[in-house]
Each structure stands twice: as structure tokens, then as C-alpha cells.
Design an enzyme around this catalytic site. Sequence first.
Site, mmCIF file in Angstrom:
data_model
loop_
_atom_site.group_PDB
_atom_site.id
_atom_site.type_symbol
_atom_site.label_atom_id
_atom_site.label_comp_id
_atom_site.label_asym_id
_atom_site.label_seq_id
_atom_site.Cartn_x
_atom_site.Cartn_y
_atom_site.Cartn_z
ATOM 1 N N CYS A 195 -1.394 -15.591 10.260
ATOM 2 C CA CYS A 195 -1.940 -16.034 8.957
ATOM 3 C C CYS A 195 -0.822 -16.359 7.981
ATOM 4 O O CYS A 195 -0.900 -16.018 6.791
ATOM 5 C CB CYS A 195 -2.866 -14.982 8.351
ATOM 6 N N GLN A 200 0.195 -4.640 3.332
ATOM 7 C CA GLN A 200 1.032 -3.961 4.335
ATOM 8 C C GLN A 200 1.732 -2.742 3.755
ATOM 9 O O GLN A 200 1.926 -1.743 4.440
ATOM 10 C CB GLN A 200 2.083 -4.933 4.904
ATOM 11 N N HIS A 233 1.124 -14.205 3.281
ATOM 12 C CA HIS A 233 -0.069 -14.293 4.131
ATOM 13 C C HIS A 233 -0.990 -15.337 3.480
ATOM 14 O O HIS A 233 -0.980 -15.504 2.254
ATOM 15 C CB HIS A 233 -0.741 -12.917 4.127
ATOM 16 N N LYS A 288 -6.247 -1.078 6.476
ATOM 17 C CA LYS A 288 -4.843 -1.012 6.887
ATOM 18 C C LYS A 288 -4.225 0.316 6.443
ATOM 19 O O LYS A 288 -3.025 0.532 6.566
ATOM 20 C CB LYS A 288 -4.062 -2.183 6.294
HETATM 21 N N1 PLP Z 1 -1.854 -9.817 2.848
HETATM 22 C C1 PLP Z 1 -1.111 -9.365 3.860
HETATM 23 C C2 PLP Z 1 0.366 -9.211 3.669
HETATM 24 C C3 PLP Z 1 -1.714 -9.024 5.070
HETATM 25 O O1 PLP Z 1 -0.960 -8.575 6.085
HETATM 26 C C4 PLP Z 1 -3.117 -9.181 5.199
HETATM 27 C C5 PLP Z 1 -3.771 -8.883 6.484
HETATM 28 O O2 PLP Z 1 -3.165 -8.866 7.517
HETATM 29 C C6 PLP Z 1 -3.848 -9.645 4.102
HETATM 30 C C7 PLP Z 1 -3.185 -9.954 2.940
HETATM 31 C C8 PLP Z 1 -5.331 -9.816 4.179
HETATM 32 O O3 PLP Z 1 -5.961 -8.572 4.324
HETATM 33 P P1 PLP Z 1 -7.528 -8.507 4.630
HETATM 34 O O4 PLP Z 1 -7.761 -9.345 5.850
HETATM 35 O O5 PLP Z 1 -7.778 -7.059 4.856
HETATM 36 O O6 PLP Z 1 -8.235 -9.041 3.442
#
Ligand code: PLP
Length: 419
Positions: A372, A211, A130, A234
Site C-alpha cells: 500500500c 505502525q 501508506h 495493529k
Molecule cells: N498507515 C500505515 C503506516 C499502515 O501501515 C497502515 C496499515 O498497514 C495504515 C495506515 C492503514 O491502517 P488500517 O488498514 O488499519 O486503516
Amino acid sequence: MTELAMSEQSDLWRAARAQFPILDQRVCGRPLVYLDNAATTQMPLCVLDAVKEHYLTANANVHRATHELSGRSTCAFEAARQRVARFIGARFPEEVIFTRGTTDSLNMLAQAFAAQRGAGFSALVSMLEHHSNFVPWQQAALRAGGSFGVAPLDERGDVDLEALERLLQEKPAGIVSVAHVSNVLGTVSPLERIVELAHGHGWLVSVDAAQSIRHERIDVAALDCDFLSFSGHKALGPTGIGVLYGKRELLQELPPVAFGGEMVDMVRVAGTTFEDVPLRFEAGTPNYVGAIGLAAALDYLESLGGEAVREREHELVKYAEQRLEGVADVQILGSPLRRAGVVSFAVEDVHPFDIATLMDKMGVAIRAGSQCAQPLLEEVYGVNSVARISPAFYNTFAEVDAAADALERVVRMCRMAQR
Ligand code: PLP
């Protein structure tokens, strides 16, 4: 009665579903089918109650005052830290730093690591990541004049461990930061092996558990990872709260990167000294109510039986994969050895935004876009957007059926429009 139908009707899942009244509504005139849980999960009543109860009975800023309410607030906040530590298997509560979420945790870690190592900074990620676990390391390397590397994937969509090991050997030892579960392919990375390889070559390991926090068992002490990050929203918790776990001895060596109240020991014109961990990484008023909500969410997840939740989510995602495979022209991205949480897919000549928009009109909430993860989508799969279905334990198999049926209709409609 089939096994699926039996699990459908189990009292546990029916009671669980009742904790999420938001799901009991109509969207565009159809019963809502919420399958965007990888983006954010819904909050159960017990979490909303815990947050409300705190505001109603104990709200005051933490750590600062001697009055009763501040004492209650501080106790609840520190109890939340202990709760998180138990949930992830940390040895000490002070190994849990509260942040705003995974993105905040990873930025803090990357910046602190860069401040500590300077031009000796070295970070490795994988093509699965991500943006939150890619860009902070890339940018920290650029600013520090250090090194940044990306481990490739194999044809299934698993991290290529041989290539990773070669990078670990070739590059100056630093930190490897990898997703436990990919938010696009659902790949579950073999963390034990990655930690073994990385430590064997003198590297530290940071795990992006955004996740996996719901889908996989997490025990940081047994895994021996050095850092781990996740977000409350999440894992049935509120937004704006997250966690950065770090081994105490490593956190103690890292310089703070955000400054202000709470994190200082002595402040003079000539200079400032800092609190010990975790406070030195929690500048300003922390999101203590978010932390209390997160603790309630973790209590709730455990009350359902963590293993039962994980099993149900695996069953639901497996079922979603089977159903989508049966829809004409649908191509599922990746075939990792083990998939958790998400199924991403594309339909030839139909834009994922059209799919998601039309499915929304049928009451089905899914996600479409780059997820993302542009390096993965554009540089590995050559696409800029996919659609993604991500069930949670409170979804039903019937909802997965409804989503697959809606997708079938959407594909038919688009094909007719293309004629
Ligand atoms: N890492 C992964 C694998 C994610 O799926 C996400 C969000 O979808 C994030 C990081 C970022 O999380 P946050 O937007 O809650 O900071």
C-alpha cells in the site's frame, strides 16, 4: 548462555506467548511462524476474554437508554476512551474519537479539514506514506481546489527535512501528515523536529501512528502534535476500531463530515446543531465492543511494560535485518537512521509473491506486494512489489531464524528453476 538465548527464555516472554494460542498451530504441515504483524497483530486471550465478557454480561447500545445494561455498556465505552487517552498522553478523554481504523481517521480528518478550509486547503505528506495517509489528502486537495505536496526522501529512506522545510515555506500553511514509522522501510521519523519545523511555519501536524503504536513511545501532549491516528488491530486489539486523536480546541473548530444519530444536538426541518467533541465525530452506533477490546489490549501492553515490548521488538527486527543480510541475493530496502518493526526486501529475478507463497508452504507467513505504498515503491525504488517481514514481541529469535532459513531455501529453489 548468550544474551539472546537468555531473553528468549525469560518468563515474561514465555507467558506472553501463551496468551496467543493461534500461534500454536501447523500450517502446511510446519509449525506456524507468523511474521506479518505490520499487517495485523494477533489478539491475546485477555482481549478475547474482555470482548466475550462484555457480550455475556453488559451488551447494550451506548448513550441511548436509561436501563442498566446500557449504563454498563456506556461506562465501559467511556472508560475505554479514558484508557486510550492515558496510553497516548492526551490531556482530555474527549480528545479521543473512536473510528474504524487509521484509514477512517485520516479520511475523516482530511475531509473535515477540506470542509473547513475550502480552496485554502493545503496538505503535505512524504514519499514514505501508506496509501491511507496519501490518497485522502491528495483527493481532498483535488476536491477543494487546494494544494497537495509531497516531501522527498534522502538516499537512506528518511524524510529529507531540508526539502520538507522548503515546502513548508513555499506552500500556503495547512497540515503536514506523516508516518511515525514507515510500513515499508521501517523508518522512524523525527517527529519532534517535524513538529517544530511545521509549527514554526504555521502548519498543523497529523501523525500516522498505525505502525508506531506498538514500536515507539507516544505522548501526544509532550510531542505537541495536533492529530494522531492509529488502528486497534495493529496493537493487539480487534479489527474495526481505531482512534483519531486531536487537540480539543482544534477538534471543536472542525466541522463534522459524517451525519446521523448520536452526533446531533437539535434536529429541526430548518437545520441541525451538533454535539460537542468527541460525539460530533462519532455518527451512529459506535463500535463500543471494539473500543472495550482495544482498552484491554492497551492494558495488556502496559502490563508487559511498554518499554520492554518496544525493546524486544527492536531487538527482533534488528536480528531479522542481520539474518536477511546474510542470505545470498537478498536486497534490503532502505537504511534509515532508525528502523522499527519491518524489514522489506527483494531478491533479483524472483517475484516477491513467489517468495511469500513458497515461504508459506514452509509455515512462514510474510507479506508481499506494494505494501500500500506505490509512490514509495514505484517512484523512489522503481519496483512494484517487495516482500516484508514484521515481528512482534511474541515472536522468538528462533522464528526469525526459521524465516531466514526458509528464505535461503526459497532463493536456492528459484535459482535452480532458473537454470
Ligand atoms: N498507515 C500505515 C503506516 C499502515 O501501515 C497502515 C496499515 O498497514 C495504515 C495506515 C492503514 O491502517 P488500517 O488498514 O488499519 O486503516
